[in-house]
Design a protein around this motif. Structure first.
Motif, PDB file in Angstrom:
ATOM      1  N   ARG A  84       2.888  -1.910  -3.532  1.00  0.00           N
ATOM      2  CA  ARG A  84       1.770  -2.015  -3.244  1.00  0.00           C
ATOM      3  C   ARG A  84       1.555  -3.440  -2.881  1.00  0.00           C
ATOM      4  NH1 ARG A  84      -0.305  -1.729  -8.006  1.00  0.00           N
ATOM      5  NH2 ARG A  84       0.021   0.634  -8.235  1.00  0.00           N
ATOM      6  N   VAL A  85       2.046  -4.344  -3.583  1.00  0.00           N
ATOM      7  CA  VAL A  85       1.807  -5.682  -3.506  1.00  0.00           C
ATOM      8  C   VAL A  85       2.353  -6.185  -1.923  1.00  0.00           C
ATOM      9  CG1 VAL A  85       2.482  -8.237  -3.969  1.00  0.00           C
ATOM     10  CG2 VAL A  85       1.752  -6.359  -5.788  1.00  0.00           C
ATOM     11  N   ALA A  89      -0.076  -4.966   0.684  1.00  0.00           N
ATOM     12  CA  ALA A  89      -1.230  -5.647   0.535  1.00  0.00           C
ATOM     13  C   ALA A  89      -1.131  -7.228   1.088  1.00  0.00           C
ATOM     14  CB  ALA A  89      -1.731  -5.906  -0.661  1.00  0.00           C
ATOM     15  N   GLU A  90       0.137  -7.779   0.758  1.00  0.00           N
ATOM     16  CA  GLU A  90       0.488  -9.027   1.384  1.00  0.00           C
ATOM     17  C   GLU A  90       0.477  -9.019   3.067  1.00  0.00           C
ATOM     18  OE1 GLU A  90       3.780 -12.414   1.155  1.00  0.00           O
ATOM     19  OE2 GLU A  90       3.418 -11.062  -0.480  1.00  0.00           O
ATOM     20  N   ALA A  91       1.141  -8.052   3.555  1.00  0.00           N
ATOM     21  CA  ALA A  91       1.306  -7.751   5.059  1.00  0.00           C
ATOM     22  C   ALA A  91      -0.010  -7.854   5.448  1.00  0.00           C
ATOM     23  CB  ALA A  91       2.318  -6.598   5.316  1.00  0.00           C
ATOM     24  N   GLU A 110      -0.918   3.448   1.327  1.00  0.00           N
ATOM     25  CA  GLU A 110      -0.993   3.469  -0.192  1.00  0.00           C
ATOM     26  C   GLU A 110      -0.780   5.014  -0.351  1.00  0.00           C
ATOM     27  OE1 GLU A 110      -1.284   2.606  -4.088  1.00  0.00           O
ATOM     28  OE2 GLU A 110      -0.903   1.406  -1.994  1.00  0.00           O
ATOM     29  N   ARG A 111      -1.410   5.815   0.413  1.00  0.00           N
ATOM     30  CA  ARG A 111      -1.251   7.563   0.118  1.00  0.00           C
ATOM     31  C   ARG A 111       0.252   7.870   0.459  1.00  0.00           C
ATOM     32  NH1 ARG A 111      -3.872  10.233   3.402  1.00  0.00           N
ATOM     33  NH2 ARG A 111      -5.307   8.280   4.648  1.00  0.00           N
ATOM     34  N   ILE A 112       0.922   7.375   1.695  1.00  0.00           N
ATOM     35  CA  ILE A 112       1.995   7.610   1.817  1.00  0.00           C
ATOM     36  C   ILE A 112       3.152   7.249   0.737  1.00  0.00           C
ATOM     37  CG2 ILE A 112       3.888   7.549   3.551  1.00  0.00           C
ATOM     38  CD1 ILE A 112       1.829   7.238   5.726  1.00  0.00           C
ATOM     39  N   ARG A 113       2.805   5.837   0.557  1.00  0.00           N
ATOM     40  CA  ARG A 113       3.811   5.333  -0.472  1.00  0.00           C
ATOM     41  C   ARG A 113       3.526   6.186  -1.948  1.00  0.00           C
ATOM     42  NH1 ARG A 113       3.546   2.162  -4.884  1.00  0.00           N
ATOM     43  NH2 ARG A 113       1.186   2.287  -4.921  1.00  0.00           N
ATOM     44  N   ARG A 114       2.510   6.404  -2.323  1.00  0.00           N
ATOM     45  CA  ARG A 114       2.348   7.235  -3.509  1.00  0.00           C
ATOM     46  C   ARG A 114       2.890   8.590  -3.459  1.00  0.00           C
ATOM     47  NH1 ARG A 114      -1.857   5.550  -7.265  1.00  0.00           N
ATOM     48  NH2 ARG A 114      -2.724   7.498  -7.160  1.00  0.00           N
ATOM     49  N   GLU A 115       2.794   9.121  -2.500  1.00  0.00           N
ATOM     50  CA  GLU A 115       3.270  10.585  -2.105  1.00  0.00           C
ATOM     51  C   GLU A 115       4.717  10.620  -2.247  1.00  0.00           C
ATOM     52  OE1 GLU A 115       2.236  13.518  -2.279  1.00  0.00           O
ATOM     53  OE2 GLU A 115       0.290  12.798  -2.652  1.00  0.00           O
ATOM     54  N   ALA A 116       5.480   9.645  -1.502  1.00  0.00           N
ATOM     55  CA  ALA A 116       6.906   9.011  -1.569  1.00  0.00           C
ATOM     56  C   ALA A 116       7.413   8.905  -2.841  1.00  0.00           C
ATOM     57  CB  ALA A 116       7.371   8.048  -0.490  1.00  0.00           C
ATOM     58  N   ARG A 147       8.371   6.021 -12.159  1.00  0.00           N
ATOM     59  CA  ARG A 147       7.452   6.544 -13.286  1.00  0.00           C
ATOM     60  C   ARG A 147       6.728   5.320 -13.903  1.00  0.00           C
ATOM     61  NH1 ARG A 147      11.197   9.822 -16.861  1.00  0.00           N
ATOM     62  NH2 ARG A 147      12.080  10.262 -14.895  1.00  0.00           N
ATOM     63  N   ASP A 148       7.283   4.074 -13.743  1.00  0.00           N
ATOM     64  CA  ASP A 148       6.428   3.024 -14.368  1.00  0.00           C
ATOM     65  C   ASP A 148       5.226   2.671 -13.701  1.00  0.00           C
ATOM     66  OD1 ASP A 148       8.404   2.706 -16.147  1.00  0.00           O
ATOM     67  OD2 ASP A 148       9.655   1.066 -15.297  1.00  0.00           O
ATOM     68  N   GLU A 149       5.374   2.780 -12.066  1.00  0.00           N
ATOM     69  CA  GLU A 149       4.293   2.286 -11.486  1.00  0.00           C
ATOM     70  C   GLU A 149       3.227   3.447 -11.543  1.00  0.00           C
ATOM     71  OE1 GLU A 149       3.107   1.078  -6.679  1.00  0.00           O
ATOM     72  OE2 GLU A 149       5.113   0.873  -7.700  1.00  0.00           O
ATOM     73  N   LEU A 150       3.538   4.710 -11.582  1.00  0.00           N
ATOM     74  CA  LEU A 150       2.549   5.920 -11.756  1.00  0.00           C
ATOM     75  C   LEU A 150       1.991   5.781 -13.131  1.00  0.00           C
ATOM     76  CD1 LEU A 150       4.986   8.696 -10.312  1.00  0.00           C
ATOM     77  CD2 LEU A 150       2.928   7.492  -8.948  1.00  0.00           C
ATOM     78  N   ALA A 151       2.556   5.416 -14.077  1.00  0.00           N
ATOM     79  CA  ALA A 151       2.002   5.178 -15.471  1.00  0.00           C
ATOM     80  C   ALA A 151       0.866   4.253 -15.491  1.00  0.00           C
ATOM     81  CB  ALA A 151       2.939   5.099 -16.180  1.00  0.00           C
TER      82      ALA A 151
END
Length: 456
Positions: free
Chosen positions: A93-94, A97-99, A229-235, A446-450
Motif C-alpha cells: 500500500r505504501v 501511495a508513494e508512486a 488498491e482493490r487489485i492488490r487486496r484481491e491478489a 494475513r498480517d496486512e489483512l488483519a
C-alpha cells in the motif's frame, strides 16, 4: 533578445511585451514573428502596461495548467506500467501511495506549478492511516500519518463536495493542520480532497485556485489508486487462499509421518528468517515460508512402516526413502506458483560438496531456496525428538552444524549461509521458539489483512 528568450525552453513561456516608437506594419510583424506576446507604442502609460501584463500572466497561468495536464496525462501510463509488470500480490500500500505522490507532486520539470503537499491515507477501522509527502529539493519527504476518522470526516462535511471533490475555501487553519497530522500545513491554500472507498487523497498548496484541470487530474489519480488498491487486496486474498491450500497439503504429509505439524511450521519460519537475513526480496521471504513446509511432501508416497524404521534398512529400502524427493517434485507439478516448492522438494537433500541426492548437485548448482531449507531442516531435525534419538539442545545442534558428526558435515551446506546462520544463532533460536508456540509473524498476506480488519 526576444528570439533568444523564446528559443530557450526554460524561458519560452515568459510573456514578452515590446515597447517601440515604430508603429509601422513591418515593425509590428517583426516583433510578433520574433515571439513577442504583445506590442505597445512608447511611452505607454504605466496602468495600461500593468493591465496588459496581468492579462498575459492570466493567459500564461492557464497555459501552464494546460501544459501540466498534458504532462500528467502522458505520465499516467508510466504510473500504471510501474505495477502492471509485477504480480499484484507484491505491491504494498505504501509503495502505491508513494508512486502516486511522486506523480502528483511531480519532478523538476515545472517547479512552482504543483501542490506543496499530498496526503494519501486509508480508513482502517476508526482511523485514517497512511502518509503525507512533500518535496524537499530533489527528494520526497514522507511523514507517517494516523488520525481519527471521525474528525476527518467531520472536516470533509464542512466542505460539501462539488464535481466529485471537496474544495476547501481559504487557507488551512492551525486546528485543521493539527487534525491532518501536519501542523506546518497551516496557512496553505489551494486545498482539494477526494474520498472514495475508504481512500482519502488531499492535495494542498497549489499556487492558484483549484480548477477544472487540477480536479480532472486528481480524480484520474484517485481512480487509479482505488483500482490498484482493490487489485492488490484481491491478489493478496488469492495468494492467501493458495497458501492455505499449500498448508493443507504440507499438513497431510507431516501428519502422515509424525502426527504433528510442528516440524514443517518451524522449517518454514526458519527458512523465511534465514532468507530475510540474507537480504532476499520480501516476496521471496513470503513464498519460502510456505514452500519450505512442502519439503517432505513426497514422503506421503512411502509406506508408513518404512518411514518409521531407522535400522535394518536394506539398500532397496534406502533407495525407496530417497525417492521421496522425486515423488515430491512430481506431486507439485503443473502449477507455476509451486516452482519454488518443487525445487525444495527435489533438492533439499543435495549437499554443497556434491554428496547428496537425488541428482548429486554441488555448490550453486543447487537452487538457492533448497540450500536454505537444507540447513534449516537439518537444524530442526537435530533439535527434534524422534523414536530413534533424543532432541539436542540449541548449543549441541550448532556444534554439529559447525564441526560435524557421523552423519552431518559442515561441507554439506552453503558455507555463506552456514556462517550467516551461526552468526545469528540466537535470533534463529528465538524464531524457532516463536514458531513452536504458533506465533509466526510475516506469514504471507494475513498480517496486512488483519491490520485492515479483514480477519487473520
Amino acid at each position: 533578445l526576444c528570439r533568444e528568450l523564446k528559443a530557450n525552453e526554460s524561458t519560452t513561456r515568459i510573456p514578452i511585451i515590446i515597447l517601440t516608437v515604430d508603429d509601422s506594419e513591418e515593425q509590428r510583424i517583426a516583433c510578433l514573428e520574433a515571439g513577442a506576446d504583445d506590442f505597445m507604442l512608447k511611452p505607454g502609460s504605466r496602468s495600461e502596461i500593468g493591465a496588459r501584463a496581468r492579462a498575459l500572466l492570466r493567459a500564461k497561468t492557464l497555459s501552464d495548467r494546460l501544459l501540466i495536464s498534458y504532462h500528467e496525462l502522458d505520465r499516467l501510463g508510466d504510473f500504471a506500467e510501474r505495477f502492471v509488470n509485477r504480480s499484484a500480490a507484491e505491491w504494498s500500500r505504501v509503495e502505491v501511495a508513494e508512486a502516486m505522490a511522486r506523480h502528483v507532486l511531480g519532478g523538476d520539470d515545472l517547479p512552482g506549478h504543483r501542490p506543496a503537499l499530498l496526503w494519501a491515507v486509508r480508513r482502517i477501522g476508526e482511523r485514517f492511516r497512511g502518509g503525507c509527502w512533500r518535496r524537499v529539493g530533489h527528494q520526497l519527504d514522507e511523514i507517517e500519518i494516523t488520525v481519527p476518522a471521525a474528525s476527518i470526516l467531520h472536516w470533509l462535511d464542512r466542505h460539501p463536495p462539488g464535481h466529485g471533490a471537496h474544495i476547501v475555501k481559504g487557507t488551512i487553519d492551525p486546528a485543521t493542520a493539527q487534525l491532518l497530522g501536519l501542523p506546518e500545513a497551516a496557512g496553505l491554500s489551494g486545498v482539494v480532497a477526494l474520498y472514495r472507498n475508504d481512500n482519502l487523497l488531499i492535495a494542498a498548496g497549489y499556487p492558484w485556485e483549484v480548477g477544472t484541470y487540477e480536479l480532472a487530474l486528481l480524480r484520474a489519480m484517485h481512480r487509479h489508486w482505488d483500482a490498484f488498491e482493490r487489485i492488490r487486496r484481491e491478489a493478496r486474498h488469492t495468494e492467501r487462499a493458495f497458501f492455505l491450500t499449500m498448508d493443507a497439503l504440507a499438513l497431510a504429509a507431516e501428519f502422515y509421518q509424525h502426527g504433528t505439524a510442528a516440524h514443517i511450521q518451524r522449517v518454514g519460519a526458519l527458512s523465511a528468517e534465514l532468507a530475510r537475513l540474507d537480504g532476499a526480496a520480501p516476496r521471496f521471504v513470503r513464498w519460502i515460508a510456505q514452500s519450505a513446509k512442502l519439503h517432505d511432501v513426497g514422503k506421503i508416497t512411502i509406506p508408513l512402516e518404512l518411514l518409521m524404521r531407522d535400522d535394518d534398512l536394506t539398500e532397496p529400502d534406502v533407495d525407496r526413502l530417497k525417492r521421496h524427493t522425486i515423488d515430491g517434485e512430481r506431486l507439485l507439478a503443473g502449477a507455476e506458483h509451486l516452482e519454488m516448492a518443487r525445487h525444495i522438494a527435489r533438492h533439499h537433500h543435495e549437499c554443497w560438496d556434491g554428496s547428496g541426492y537425488p541428482d548429486g548437485l554441488s555448490g550453486e548448482e543447487i537452487p538457492y531456496e533448497a540450500r536454505i531449507v537444507k540447513l534449516t531442516d537439518v537444524y530442526d531435525a537435530l533439535r527434534s525428538e524422534r523414536a530413534y534419538k533424543p532432541a539436542l539442545s540449541h548449543r549441541e545442534a550448532l556444534k554439529i552444524l559447525a564441526e560435524g558428526d557421523q552423519r552431518v558435515r559442515p561441507d554439506h551446506f552453503d558455507p555463506r549461509l552456514l556462517r550467516l546462520f551461526l552468526d545469528n544463532a540466537e535470533l534463529i533460536e528465538a524464531r524457532r521458539e516463536s514458531a513452536a508456540s504458533g506465533n509466526v509473524p510475516g506469514d504471507g498476506p494475513r498480517d496486512e489483512l488483519a491490520e485492515e480488519g479483514e480477519g487473520a
